[in-house]
Design an enzyme around this catalytic site. Structure first.
Site, PDB file in Angstrom:
ATOM      1  N   PRO A   1       0.837  -1.209   0.000  1.00  0.00           N
ATOM      2  CA  PRO A   1       0.000   0.000   0.000  1.00  0.00           C
ATOM      3  C   PRO A   1       0.868   1.254   0.000  1.00  0.00           C
ATOM      4  CG  PRO A   1      -0.755  -1.575   1.642  1.00  0.00           C
ATOM      5  CD  PRO A   1       0.565  -2.070   1.152  1.00  0.00           C
ATOM      6  N   CYS A   2       0.525   2.190  -0.845  1.00  0.00           N
ATOM      7  CA  CYS A   2       1.380   3.370  -1.002  1.00  0.00           C
ATOM      8  C   CYS A   2       0.676   4.658  -0.585  1.00  0.00           C
ATOM      9  CB  CYS A   2       1.839   3.485  -2.453  1.00  0.00           C
ATOM     10  SG  CYS A   2       2.835   2.092  -2.992  1.00  0.00           S
ATOM     11  N   GLN A   3      -0.377   4.545   0.235  1.00  0.00           N
ATOM     12  CA  GLN A   3      -1.113   5.744   0.621  1.00  0.00           C
ATOM     13  C   GLN A   3      -0.220   6.782   1.281  1.00  0.00           C
ATOM     14  OE1 GLN A   3      -2.044   2.631   0.967  1.00  0.00           O
ATOM     15  NE2 GLN A   3      -4.240   2.385   1.264  1.00  0.00           N
TER      16      GLN A   3
END
Length: 741
Positions: A209-211
């Site tokens: 996840p790259c949030q």
């Protein structure tokens, strides 16, 4: 009046066990069917129609008998009288009995050796695996006698592990491992290597996840998904796969003006070939001999670049040694730039000393940071009076902030002119400590230029860079036979000894994409608050009346990858048949368990032809609201009508599925979608169809959850919504098989 009961046969078999039969009676007619369960006579409670506690398996057998009774009663109630024949009823019962019987007869074995005999196996590891969309798609792929050997999946959630083990170990008979551990934990890599038993890994896939991706020194928000990308790359550095695939949301390409995209590419290109890395270290040694005035700084670059080939404990030791060297240099010049007595009370001297101590405690600070971020997430600290204070603290223990404060303290010392250069060297050395690989190379190039060795450095860099990557690209799921317009970004890293992959060619033309109707029409035999465990016949003529011809025209024969093919199967037929190419002919029938301990006994597994096909219980007002939206075809258009009827909702959005189109991106909340022909939300199985999962892939554990439990639980709907569509993963897997050497 129809009665459904069980009775014990009057004759025992050779083992002295008495078969349990199911009998259906209506007036003078009766139908008898074997349940394939056998017990000793004294274990049967005829009055209560159940197995007594004296039988060791009484819980699982009684659960099965109750399930069988309920399914037969539902079948009788819901089947038109004209179709309710003895043959029809027996076929229904037989499908349920056979599913259970086959699962008890099948032994858990590795794949058929005969099938794999002449195949070249490409090993696969799936990180951030979730339900297993990548794994599923890769196992479907085969090209030129090459196929995938699935070694290990990893995720942090219990239900991901349960679904993985049920599918790949118990149903398909693979010996694939599952590592349920946070990738940021210090011993993750050690545990991963132990699980795969030092096997060479050819391909790694996963979607960290790259949030919370951000540029160094520019952090504005801290959440529990920080740094997962860096840890993903650490795995790549350790395993050195021939290819790795990283997928993410489309927004990552434009985040922070595209700088995040460039940072990711830079980090990938910075992965070095440890087998050739000595060439760069030797080059720095040669620079030191030539440029003796900069010997100290060049030695700092040498020590910093050693970080690239170390992990865990060794890396911690190298970092500590680096800071100790700076401490020693600072200690030697402190009396020369500041009075000894004054230095004890000088806040700048204290800042420098304490800053060095903090940098040496990097692992401890990482642990603190992780715990604080977890607490921040658990307490939902966002957009409130607490969030900024927590973020300020987290920022204060970041290496960038500590180094910045040390540099400021040095500059405020105002050292005598004779020692300015030494102070500047220490400041530079602190900056080098936190440089990326590419930043080190950029600085080294300046030193190489001074002695006319730029070409030599460039040649070495080309030789030691381990991975090539041109650019990320956007993959649209519907281009690969998925009935969904889901866009994902793919980064494909190609080891320098492998062919560069720059795109995944579409398998389906624009005018032949799979529609929502193709994907779901054969499952539309379920009503409000129902659960079905077997397929039922759909009469398209009756259901669609005047539009039957148009609806039938949407159905196309297709190849396994979705390409139109007159000799193939429809999308729904592929979903029922499965896309694993006969590789797992000894696979168990689909089954469901709620808890992991039920996997240990085949009798406790609820085996049936169809699973995850259950609708929510919706009250009259909700049904009426969905009906109005469905009739008007759009929620925004329907809002005024709903308000006039007094059935409006605060819900932000409803997506009405269009039968002749692809669905929007499938997410994790089923109430966001309205079925194309019925005023209801989708079942887990229908959402799985829109994601291109085979029907035999059963999502285990809880069906849904809500409130605070969403932070820690990953129920079936979330598993489906977060997954990579298997057919898109299959296209990626096929392209790798075509190119891998």
């Amino acid at each position: 009046m129809v009665s459904v009961k069980f009775y014990l046969d009057s004759k025992a078999n050779k083992m002295g066990l008495f078969p349990i039969h199911l009998v259906i009676r209506q007036k003078d007619a009766q139908i008898k069917v074997s349940t394939c369960e056998k017990i000793v006579k004294t274990d049967w409670d005829s009055e209560n129609q159940m197995v007594k506690e004296t039988n060791a398996d009484h819980l699982s057998v009684n659960k099965y008998l109750l399930f069988l009774k309920q399914e037969v009663e539902k079948h009788i109630d819901n089947t038109p009288h004209s179709q309710l024949t003895e043959t029809n009823i027996k076929e229904k019962i037989k499908s349920l009995v056979d599913s259970r019987k086959s699962n008890q007869d099948v032994k858990i074995i590795c794949e058929q050796q005969a099938y794999l005999e002449d195949k070249q196996k490409i090993t696969l590891v799936d990180l951030f695996a979730g339900a297993g969309g990548f794994s599923e798609g890769f196992l479907q792929a085969e090209h030129d006698n090459k196929l995938y050997d699935f070694l290990l999946g990893s995720d942090i959630n219990e239900n991901c592990e349960l679904t993985h083990i049920a599918r790949y170990n118990y149903q398909l008979g693979l010996d694939a491992q599952f590592l349920r551990q946070d990738i940021t934990e210090p011993d993750f890599l050690d545990n991963l290597v132990k699980r795969i038993q030092d096997k060479e890994v050819d391909v790694v896939c996963g979607g960290p996840p790259c949030q919370s991706f951000s540029l160094a020194g520019k952090r504005k928000k801290f959440d529990k998904k920080d740094d997962l990308f860096a840890h993903y790359l650490n795995v790549i550095k350790q395993l050195r796969p021939k290819y790795f695939v990283m997928e993410n949301v489309k927004g990552i390409l434009t985040k922070e003006g595209g700088r995040i995209r460039e940072m990711i590419l830079q980090e990938i290109r910075s992965i070095v070939d440890l087998e050739e890395y000595h060439l760069l270290i030797n080059f720095i040694a040669s620079l030191k001999k030539t440029d003796k005035d900069n010997g100290f700084i060049l030695e700092c670059f040498n020590q910093r670049l050693l970080f690239e080939q170390a992990l865990d404990q060794e890396l911690e030791q190298l970092k500590e040694k680096y800071i100790q060297n700076l401490e020693s240099k600072f200690k030697n010049i402190t009396p020369k730039i500041c009075d000894l007595k004054a230095s004890k009370n000088n806040p700048n001297i204290s800042t420098i000393r304490h800053g060095f101590s903090l940098l040496k405690r990097s692992n401890e600070l990482i642990y603190i940071r992780k715990k604080v971020i977890a607490e921040k997430a658990y307490c939902n600290l966002d957009n409130d009076a607490f969030a900024s204070h927590f973020d300020d603290f987290l920022t204060s223990i970041e290496p960038e902030t500590i180094i910045e404060k040390i540099e400021t303290a040095f500059r405020q010392l105002n050292p005598p002119f004779d020692y300015v250069e030494q102070v500047n060297q220490i400041i530079k050395a602190i900056e080098v400590y936190n440089y990326s690989f590419d930043e080190c190379v950029e600085e080294l190039n300046k030193f190489a230029k001074n002695v006319e060795k730029e070409d030599e450095l460039l040649r070495i860099l080309n030789q030691i860079r381990l991975y090539n990557i041109k650019a990320p690209f956007v993959a649209l799921a519907s281009d690969y036979g998925v009935p969904q317009n889901r866009e994902r970004v793919l980064f494909i890293g190609c080891r320098k000894d492998q062919k560069l992959i720059t795109d995944i060619p579409a398998t389906v033309g624009q005018d032949e994409k799979v529609t929502v109707f193709e994907a779901l029409y054969d499952l539309d035999f379920i009503g409000n608050d129902q659960e079905k465990f077997d397929y039922e016949q759909i009469d398209l003529n009756q259901k669609y009346n005047g539009s039957t011809k148009a609806m039938k025209a949407l159905l196309k024969k297709r190849a396994i990858n979705g390409e139109a093919n007159k000799s193939g199967f429809t999308y729904a037929e592929w979903s029922r048949k499965g896309r694993l190419n006969g590789r797992f002919s000894n696979a168990k029938s689909p089954f469901y368990v709620r808890y992991a301990h039920e996997l240990n006994d085949a009798k406790t597994q609820l085996a049936a032809p169809l699973h995850n096909h259950k609708t929510s219980k919706q009250n009259k007002e909700v049904v009426e609201r969905l009906k109005s939206i469905l009739e008007l075809g759009n929620y925004d258009i329907a809002k005024q009508v709903l308000k006039d009827k007094g059935i409006d909702s605060d819900k932000r959005n409803y997506n009405v599925l269009k039968a002749s189109e692809q669905s929007p991106t499938v997410l994790t909340i089923p109430d966001d979608y309205i079925h194309f022909s019925s005023p209801r939300s989708l079942t887990v199985r229908e959402m799985a169809r829109l994601q291109s999962f085979d029907d035999s892939f059963v999502f285990q554990g809880k069906r849904s959850t809500g409130g605070d439990k969403r932070k820690s639980e990953v129920p079936q709907y979330t598993l489906v919504g977060n997954a990579v569509p298997p057919l898109m993963a299959r296209a990626v897997a096929m392209e790798i098989l075509k190119n891998i050497e």
